[in-house]
Design a protein around this motif. Structure first.
Motif, PDB file in Angstrom:
ATOM      1  N   UNK A  18     -44.887 -29.702 -48.179  1.00 32.31           N
ATOM      2  CA  UNK A  18     -45.913 -30.248 -47.296  1.00 32.31           C
ATOM      3  C   UNK A  18     -47.137 -29.341 -47.246  1.00 32.31           C
ATOM      4  N   UNK A  19     -48.328 -29.926 -47.123  1.00 32.75           N
ATOM      5  CA  UNK A  19     -49.551 -29.111 -47.103  1.00 32.75           C
ATOM      6  C   UNK A  19     -49.659 -28.296 -45.816  1.00 32.75           C
ATOM      7  N   UNK A  20     -50.310 -27.141 -45.867  1.00 36.10           N
ATOM      8  CA  UNK A  20     -50.510 -26.339 -44.655  1.00 36.10           C
ATOM      9  C   UNK A  20     -51.506 -27.016 -43.737  1.00 36.10           C
ATOM     10  N   UNK A  22     -54.389 -26.324 -42.676  1.00 34.21           N
ATOM     11  CA  UNK A  22     -55.799 -26.348 -43.074  1.00 34.21           C
ATOM     12  C   UNK A  22     -56.111 -27.501 -44.019  1.00 34.21           C
ATOM     13  N   UNK A  23     -55.079 -28.093 -44.634  1.00 34.64           N
ATOM     14  CA  UNK A  23     -55.285 -29.199 -45.564  1.00 34.64           C
ATOM     15  C   UNK A  23     -54.921 -30.547 -44.952  1.00 34.64           C
ATOM     16  N   UNK A  24     -54.529 -30.548 -43.702  1.00 34.61           N
ATOM     17  CA  UNK A  24     -54.126 -31.788 -43.048  1.00 34.61           C
ATOM     18  C   UNK A  24     -55.106 -32.136 -41.932  1.00 34.61           C
ATOM     19  N   UNK A  25     -54.972 -33.345 -41.390  1.00 35.40           N
ATOM     20  CA  UNK A  25     -55.766 -33.783 -40.253  1.00 35.40           C
ATOM     21  C   UNK A  25     -54.819 -34.276 -39.165  1.00 35.40           C
ATOM     22  N   UNK A  46     -46.879 -39.594 -46.065  1.00 35.66           N
ATOM     23  CA  UNK A  46     -48.157 -38.947 -45.805  1.00 35.66           C
ATOM     24  C   UNK A  46     -48.223 -38.256 -44.466  1.00 35.66           C
ATOM     25  N   UNK A  47     -47.303 -38.593 -43.556  1.00 39.19           N
ATOM     26  CA  UNK A  47     -47.228 -37.866 -42.288  1.00 39.19           C
ATOM     27  C   UNK A  47     -46.536 -36.535 -42.544  1.00 39.19           C
ATOM     28  N   UNK A  48     -47.182 -35.463 -42.161  1.00 41.33           N
ATOM     29  CA  UNK A  48     -46.665 -34.126 -42.399  1.00 41.33           C
ATOM     30  C   UNK A  48     -45.726 -33.702 -41.281  1.00 41.33           C
ATOM     31  N   UNK A  49     -46.148 -33.930 -40.057  1.00 38.48           N
ATOM     32  CA  UNK A  49     -45.294 -33.594 -38.911  1.00 38.48           C
ATOM     33  C   UNK A  49     -45.770 -34.358 -37.683  1.00 38.48           C
ATOM     34  N   UNK A  50     -44.900 -34.495 -36.711  1.00 41.51           N
ATOM     35  CA  UNK A  50     -45.248 -35.154 -35.451  1.00 41.51           C
ATOM     36  C   UNK A  50     -44.819 -34.273 -34.286  1.00 41.51           C
ATOM     37  N   UNK A  51     -45.536 -34.427 -33.186  1.00 46.60           N
ATOM     38  CA  UNK A  51     -45.181 -33.728 -31.951  1.00 46.60           C
ATOM     39  C   UNK A  51     -45.475 -34.680 -30.800  1.00 46.60           C
ATOM     40  N   UNK A  73     -48.281 -38.776 -25.123  1.00 44.03           N
ATOM     41  CA  UNK A  73     -48.931 -39.067 -26.398  1.00 44.03           C
ATOM     42  C   UNK A  73     -48.104 -38.519 -27.555  1.00 44.03           C
ATOM     43  N   UNK A  74     -48.378 -39.052 -28.731  1.00 45.50           N
ATOM     44  CA  UNK A  74     -47.814 -38.500 -29.961  1.00 45.50           C
ATOM     45  C   UNK A  74     -48.975 -37.964 -30.788  1.00 45.50           C
ATOM     46  N   UNK A  75     -48.798 -36.763 -31.307  1.00 40.74           N
ATOM     47  CA  UNK A  75     -49.793 -36.161 -32.185  1.00 40.74           C
ATOM     48  C   UNK A  75     -49.246 -36.216 -33.607  1.00 40.74           C
ATOM     49  N   UNK A  76     -50.012 -36.826 -34.489  1.00 39.18           N
ATOM     50  CA  UNK A  76     -49.583 -37.070 -35.863  1.00 39.18           C
ATOM     51  C   UNK A  76     -50.425 -36.223 -36.812  1.00 39.18           C
ATOM     52  N   UNK A  77     -49.784 -35.284 -37.490  1.00 40.41           N
ATOM     53  CA  UNK A  77     -50.484 -34.503 -38.509  1.00 40.41           C
ATOM     54  C   UNK A  77     -50.202 -35.149 -39.862  1.00 40.41           C
ATOM     55  N   UNK A  78     -51.258 -35.421 -40.627  1.00 42.51           N
ATOM     56  CA  UNK A  78     -51.085 -36.192 -41.855  1.00 42.51           C
ATOM     57  C   UNK A  78     -51.905 -35.602 -42.997  1.00 42.51           C
ATOM     58  N   UNK A  79     -51.513 -35.946 -44.197  1.00 42.43           N
ATOM     59  CA  UNK A  79     -52.187 -35.502 -45.405  1.00 42.43           C
ATOM     60  C   UNK A  79     -53.212 -36.565 -45.788  1.00 42.43           C
ATOM     61  N   UNK A  80     -54.508 -36.300 -45.635  1.00 42.51           N
ATOM     62  CA  UNK A  80     -55.517 -37.335 -45.917  1.00 42.51           C
ATOM     63  C   UNK A  80     -55.591 -37.731 -47.381  1.00 42.51           C
ATOM     64  N   UNK A  81     -54.946 -36.964 -48.257  1.00 47.76           N
ATOM     65  CA  UNK A  81     -54.910 -37.349 -49.669  1.00 47.76           C
ATOM     66  C   UNK A  81     -53.894 -38.455 -49.917  1.00 47.76           C
ATOM     67  N   UNK A  82     -53.004 -38.670 -48.939  1.00 48.48           N
ATOM     68  CA  UNK A  82     -51.947 -39.677 -49.076  1.00 48.48           C
ATOM     69  C   UNK A  82     -52.119 -40.814 -48.075  1.00 48.48           C
TER      70      UNK A  82
END
Length: 220
Positions: A18-20, A22-25, A46-51, A73-82
């Motif tokens: 998974x991307x670090x 700095x590479x995710x949104x 494409x979802x990297x992690x959720x909290x 709320x749910x916070x979704x960290x994702x890879x914008x390349x995917x």
């Protein structure tokens, strides 16, 4: 990353790949109780992690028992390349009734944005939904001022509620459990989300004890 679970290999390749940050949104949504959307978004490629956590209010240091004016709320960290923010917005709008105003602040439907681009995209989709429905939309868009992580027992709730699976992986990951891509994906799978073929492909890439994989497959 390499470790063992009860002496068996546990090379959880999807986490290592998974991307670090700095590479995710990151996207933040309120969709009622946060357990359900945590699982739904977590199953997406494409979802990297959720909290899950608390946001949208002013009460200092909110907790589940003392939420004040915050929202779950749910916070979704994702890879914008995917995966795009627009893809996440599609899921958000498809999984609540936008015509209804939320009855409680804790469970309201809200998009919380922290960039100009995300606000513009959110407002654009809100206008499109309102046009399609031919009326007003109760769902709101607000700036994200802060996010407070919810208590550990709320994180990956569907997975934690699966004793064999949850207990094994919580023990394996320790403090990193909430940020695990594997945990996010399995949390979605045991809740019934995700394309069946993609689920099986993902599971095939995990060197987990057979009893753990069997339990996932039994649940889905």
């Amino acid at each position: 990353m390499s470790d063992t679970i009860d002496g068996e290999p546990a090379e959880l390749a999807p986490d290592a790949a998974t991307p670090p940050p700095r590479e995710s949104e990151t996207a933040t949504f309120g969709l009622g109780c946060f357990w359900g959307p945590d699982a739904r978004f977590g199953a997406m490629d494409g979802v990297v992690r959720t909290r899950v956590g608390y946001a949208g209010g002013t009460t200092p240091s909110p907790t589940y028992r003392d939420l004040g004016d915050h929202t779950e709320v749910v916070q979704v960290e994702y890879d914008p390349a995917v995966l795009s923010y627009a893809d996440l917005l599609d899921v958000f709008w498809a999984n609540h009734d936008p015509r209804a105003s939320s009855r409680t602040r804790q469970y309201r439907n809200v998009i919380l944005v922290d960039t100009v681009a995300h606000r513009q995209a959110a407002e654009r989709t809100r206008r499109a939904v309102a046009s399609k429905l031919g009326g007003s939309v109760g769902t709101v868009i607000e700036d994200l001022a802060s996010f407070t992580l919810a208590e550990p027992y709320h994180q990956k709730y569907e997975l934690r509620s699966t004793p064999v699976l949850g207990d094994e992986l919580v023990e394996h990951y320790g403090d990193d459990f909430v940020d695990s891509t594997v945990a996010a994906r399995l949390n979605g799978f045991v809740a019934g989300h995700g394309d069946p073929d993609r689920r099986e492909s993902f599971l095939a890439g995990l060197e987990l004890p057979p009893r753990v994989l069997d339990e996932v497959r039994r649940r889905i």
